[in-house]
Design a protein around this motif. Structure first.
Motif, PDB file in Angstrom:
ATOM      1  N   VAL A 178       0.839  -1.198   0.000  1.00 18.56           N
ATOM      2  CA  VAL A 178       0.000   0.000   0.000  1.00 18.56           C
ATOM      3  C   VAL A 178       0.873   1.248   0.000  1.00 18.56           C
ATOM      4  O   VAL A 178       1.850   1.320   0.751  1.00 18.56           O
ATOM      5  CB  VAL A 178      -0.897   0.015   1.276  1.00 18.56           C
ATOM      6  CG1 VAL A 178      -1.700   1.295   1.365  1.00 18.56           C
ATOM      7  CG2 VAL A 178      -1.820  -1.199   1.296  1.00 18.56           C
ATOM      8  N   ALA A 179       0.536   2.210  -0.848  1.00 15.32           N
ATOM      9  CA  ALA A 179       1.237   3.501  -0.820  1.00 15.32           C
ATOM     10  C   ALA A 179       0.262   4.592  -0.402  1.00 15.32           C
ATOM     11  O   ALA A 179      -0.903   4.576  -0.793  1.00 15.32           O
ATOM     12  CB  ALA A 179       1.805   3.825  -2.194  1.00 15.32           C
ATOM     13  N   ILE A 180       0.763   5.509   0.407  1.00 15.17           N
ATOM     14  CA  ILE A 180      -0.026   6.672   0.791  1.00 15.17           C
ATOM     15  C   ILE A 180       0.701   7.883   0.207  1.00 15.17           C
ATOM     16  O   ILE A 180       1.880   8.112   0.514  1.00 15.17           O
ATOM     17  CB  ILE A 180      -0.091   6.823   2.339  1.00 15.17           C
ATOM     18  CG1 ILE A 180      -0.568   5.529   3.037  1.00 15.17           C
ATOM     19  CG2 ILE A 180      -0.915   8.041   2.727  1.00 15.17           C
ATOM     20  CD1 ILE A 180      -2.020   5.193   2.935  1.00 15.17           C
ATOM     21  N   ILE A 181       0.014   8.646  -0.618  1.00 12.62           N
ATOM     22  CA  ILE A 181       0.620   9.875  -1.163  1.00 12.62           C
ATOM     23  C   ILE A 181       0.230  11.033  -0.246  1.00 12.62           C
ATOM     24  O   ILE A 181      -0.958  11.303  -0.054  1.00 12.62           O
ATOM     25  CB  ILE A 181       0.130  10.195  -2.597  1.00 12.62           C
ATOM     26  CG1 ILE A 181       0.166   8.959  -3.497  1.00 12.62           C
ATOM     27  CG2 ILE A 181       0.950  11.331  -3.197  1.00 12.62           C
ATOM     28  CD1 ILE A 181      -0.388   9.214  -4.902  1.00 12.62           C
ATOM     29  N   GLY A 182       1.255  11.701   0.307  1.00 11.08           N
ATOM     30  CA  GLY A 182       1.020  12.861   1.171  1.00 11.08           C
ATOM     31  C   GLY A 182       0.969  12.467   2.638  1.00 11.08           C
ATOM     32  O   GLY A 182       0.048  11.783   3.064  1.00 11.08           O
ATOM     33  N   LEU A 183       1.980  12.884   3.390  1.00  8.62           N
ATOM     34  CA  LEU A 183       1.977  12.578   4.832  1.00  8.62           C
ATOM     35  C   LEU A 183       1.488  13.813   5.591  1.00  8.62           C
ATOM     36  O   LEU A 183       2.248  14.505   6.253  1.00  8.62           O
ATOM     37  CB  LEU A 183       3.374  12.151   5.296  1.00  8.62           C
ATOM     38  CG  LEU A 183       3.431  11.511   6.678  1.00  8.62           C
ATOM     39  CD1 LEU A 183       2.646  10.216   6.719  1.00  8.62           C
ATOM     40  CD2 LEU A 183       4.874  11.262   7.113  1.00  8.62           C
ATOM     41  N   ILE A 241      -2.935   2.393  -4.018  1.00  7.86           N
ATOM     42  CA  ILE A 241      -2.338   3.707  -3.750  1.00  7.86           C
ATOM     43  C   ILE A 241      -3.475   4.621  -3.303  1.00  7.86           C
ATOM     44  O   ILE A 241      -4.505   4.704  -3.976  1.00  7.86           O
ATOM     45  CB  ILE A 241      -1.679   4.313  -5.013  1.00  7.86           C
ATOM     46  CG1 ILE A 241      -0.565   3.403  -5.541  1.00  7.86           C
ATOM     47  CG2 ILE A 241      -1.134   5.707  -4.723  1.00  7.86           C
ATOM     48  CD1 ILE A 241       0.111   3.908  -6.821  1.00  7.86           C
ATOM     49  N   ILE A 242      -3.293   5.268  -2.166  1.00  6.79           N
ATOM     50  CA  ILE A 242      -4.318   6.218  -1.722  1.00  6.79           C
ATOM     51  C   ILE A 242      -3.731   7.621  -1.810  1.00  6.79           C
ATOM     52  O   ILE A 242      -2.687   7.910  -1.205  1.00  6.79           O
ATOM     53  CB  ILE A 242      -4.796   5.897  -0.287  1.00  6.79           C
ATOM     54  CG1 ILE A 242      -5.360   4.454  -0.269  1.00  6.79           C
ATOM     55  CG2 ILE A 242      -5.864   6.904   0.142  1.00  6.79           C
ATOM     56  CD1 ILE A 242      -6.046   4.055   1.007  1.00  6.79           C
ATOM     57  N   ASN A 243      -4.374   8.457  -2.584  1.00  8.14           N
ATOM     58  CA  ASN A 243      -3.870   9.818  -2.780  1.00  8.14           C
ATOM     59  C   ASN A 243      -4.597  10.805  -1.876  1.00  8.14           C
ATOM     60  O   ASN A 243      -5.779  11.064  -2.041  1.00  8.14           O
ATOM     61  CB  ASN A 243      -4.057  10.239  -4.247  1.00  8.14           C
ATOM     62  CG  ASN A 243      -3.525  11.645  -4.479  1.00  8.14           C
ATOM     63  OD1 ASN A 243      -2.746  12.159  -3.666  1.00  8.14           O
ATOM     64  ND2 ASN A 243      -3.947  12.275  -5.558  1.00  8.14           N
ATOM     65  N   THR A 244      -3.865  11.351  -0.921  1.00  6.85           N
ATOM     66  CA  THR A 244      -4.484  12.291   0.030  1.00  6.85           C
ATOM     67  C   THR A 244      -4.186  13.750  -0.314  1.00  6.85           C
ATOM     68  O   THR A 244      -4.572  14.652   0.422  1.00  6.85           O
ATOM     69  CB  THR A 244      -3.976  12.029   1.473  1.00  6.85           C
ATOM     70  OG1 THR A 244      -2.652  12.568   1.619  1.00  6.85           O
ATOM     71  CG2 THR A 244      -3.977  10.561   1.832  1.00  6.85           C
ATOM     72  N   VAL A 245      -3.480  13.969  -1.416  1.00  9.41           N
ATOM     73  CA  VAL A 245      -2.996  15.319  -1.724  1.00  9.41           C
ATOM     74  C   VAL A 245      -4.070  16.110  -2.475  1.00  9.41           C
ATOM     75  O   VAL A 245      -4.742  15.585  -3.348  1.00  9.41           O
ATOM     76  CB  VAL A 245      -1.714  15.197  -2.577  1.00  9.41           C
ATOM     77  CG1 VAL A 245      -1.255  16.538  -3.100  1.00  9.41           C
ATOM     78  CG2 VAL A 245      -0.608  14.552  -1.758  1.00  9.41           C
ATOM     79  N   SER A 246      -4.195  17.396  -2.142  1.00  6.91           N
ATOM     80  CA  SER A 246      -5.177  18.195  -2.887  1.00  6.91           C
ATOM     81  C   SER A 246      -4.495  19.091  -3.922  1.00  6.91           C
ATOM     82  O   SER A 246      -5.161  19.798  -4.663  1.00  6.91           O
ATOM     83  CB  SER A 246      -6.047  19.008  -1.934  1.00  6.91           C
ATOM     84  OG  SER A 246      -5.250  19.767  -1.074  1.00  6.91           O
ATOM     85  N   ALA A 247      -3.163  19.029  -3.950  1.00 11.50           N
ATOM     86  CA  ALA A 247      -2.439  19.790  -4.983  1.00 11.50           C
ATOM     87  C   ALA A 247      -2.469  18.982  -6.284  1.00 11.50           C
ATOM     88  O   ALA A 247      -2.778  17.788  -6.279  1.00 11.50           O
ATOM     89  CB  ALA A 247      -1.007  20.012  -4.535  1.00 11.50           C
TER      90      ALA A 247
END
Ligand code: NAP
Ligand code: ZN
Ligand code: ZN
Length: 349
Positions: A178-183, A241-247
């Motif tokens: 699992v990858a998390i984008i944006g810490l 992959i979960i993308n948490t970034v709003s940019a």
């Protein structure tokens, strides 16, 4: 009516300032919660800034609420005065549509009543947790397990469930990469929860500045997305992959990191549309999907999971007087990892 004090924005992009307003006296099934803590979600900033359109003002933001029940309506059965409770991103829904019947009220066909910047079923505007009290139907209130502190568990009500729900739905666990984008606020909860579920967790952060923290939070691997080598090295690697970034990001570059049948799940909400190339999807039978918070039943399940696995948020407690400063620091990615407002500070003059 119940008198309430809080902080509000009077119009889009305004600084938050002291604001007094009223909430309804408890109806038959309502509980009154004396709010102790409220997490600061990036969504609050989007909505105060009217970045998604349709924001209603004055706006008292806040949907990561924990507190103590101080009063109950005559027909309340689940809670009593003194109980430790939480309120998350919504306070009501139609209760009749298929998603509601399936305990997925966040996808209510008539639209959930969001905790703030929304309307109750009778059309009354809702106001959130940057305030000292809230009145909510007991069916939309969560129980905070005894071993979870109220300050560090406040962010579970949005950040926690926002990552728990897709991690469960896409079956993150042993043997899954699992990858998390944006810490950030929601991302760091994703790392903790995915780790507790037994998945191999990788953080994709825009620099290596948070690497040490990431490892402490439970990440097995940590890469900087500013380094092009990251995208070469990890090609075809992840199941989820979960993308948490709003940019804005280059979506295709990230899709290429998915293994066969992998899924990329959008949870961060950028202002602009998402451009995705069809080849990145068809090659590898990849999916791109979205996920919105979680229903009440699943949120309670998440709280119980966190209690069992000792998962809480990394927080910086702030007085409400510092809320505008906190917003600036969130925008500068200078938060480790969630600001939580201590509502006791409202009593200070
Ligand atoms: P946050 O604390 O500000 O975290 C966002 C993270 O994104 C930052 O810490 C940073 O991580 C990364 N980032 C920020 N600016 C960036 C840039 N210019 N380029 C690349 N990465 C950047 O925000 P949050 O509270 O976690 O919320 C994140 C998003 O999720 C928001 O859009 C919010 O509205 C949305 N949200 C959605 C749901 C849902 O149900 N779907 C629920 C809650 C929140 P690194 O430093 O590691 O790169
Ligand atoms: Zn939120
Ligand atoms: Zn519904």
């Amino acid at each position: 009516m119940i008198k309430v004090h809080g902080y509000a924005a009077q119009q889009a992009k305004d600084a938050l300032a002291p604001y007094s307003f009223e909430r309804r006296e408890p109806l038959d099934n309502d509980v009154v919660v004396d709010i102790k803590y409220c997490g600061v979600c990036h969504t609050d900033i989007h909505q105060v800034g009217d970045e998604w359109g349709g924001s209603k003002f004055p706006m008292v933001p806040g949907h990561e609420i924990t507190g103590i029940v101080s009063q109950v309506g005559p027909k309340v059965t689940r809670y009593k005065v003194g109980d430790r409770v939480g309120v998350g991103c919504f306070v009501n829904s139609c209760r009749k549509c298929e998603p509601c019947r399936k305990n997925l009220e966040q996808y209510c066909m008539e639209g959930m009543s969001t905790t703030y910047n929304g309307v109750e079923r009778d059309g009354t505007p809702t106001q959130g947790g940057y305030s000292n009290r809230i009145v909510v139907d007991e069916n939309y209130v969560l129980r905070i397990p005894d071993n979870l502190p109220l300050d560090k568990s406040a962010p579970l009500l949005c950040a926690g469930i926002t990552l728990y729900s897709p991690l469960m739905h896409w079956k993150a666990g042993h043997g899954k990469k699992v990858a998390i984008i944006g810490l950030g606020g929601i991302g760091h909860m994703g790392v903790k929860i995915a780790h507790a579920l037994g998945a191999e967790v990788t953080v994709l952060s825009h620099s290596l500045k948070k690497q040490e923290d990431g490892k402490k939070l439970g990440a097995d691997k940590f890469y900087a997305t500013s380094d092009p080598a990251t995208f070469e090295k990890l090609k075809g690697y992840f199941d989820l992959i979960i993308n948490t970034v709003s940019a804005e990001i280059d979506w295709n570059q990230y899709l290429e990191l998915l293994a066969l049948d992998g899924a990329m799940v959008v949870v961060g909400i950028p202002e602009k549309q998402i451009p995705v190339g069809s080849f990145s999807l068809v090659a590898g039978r990849r999916s791109i999907a979205g996920s919105l918070i979680g229903g009440i039943k699943e949120t309670q399940e998440m709280l119980d999971f966190c209690a069992k696995n000792n998962v809480t948020s990394e927080i910086e407690l702030v007085p409400i007087q510092k809320i505008n400063e906190a917003y600036k620091r969130i925008l500068a990615s200078d938060v480790r990892y969630r600001f939580v407002i201590d509502l006791k500070s409202l009593e200070q003059k």
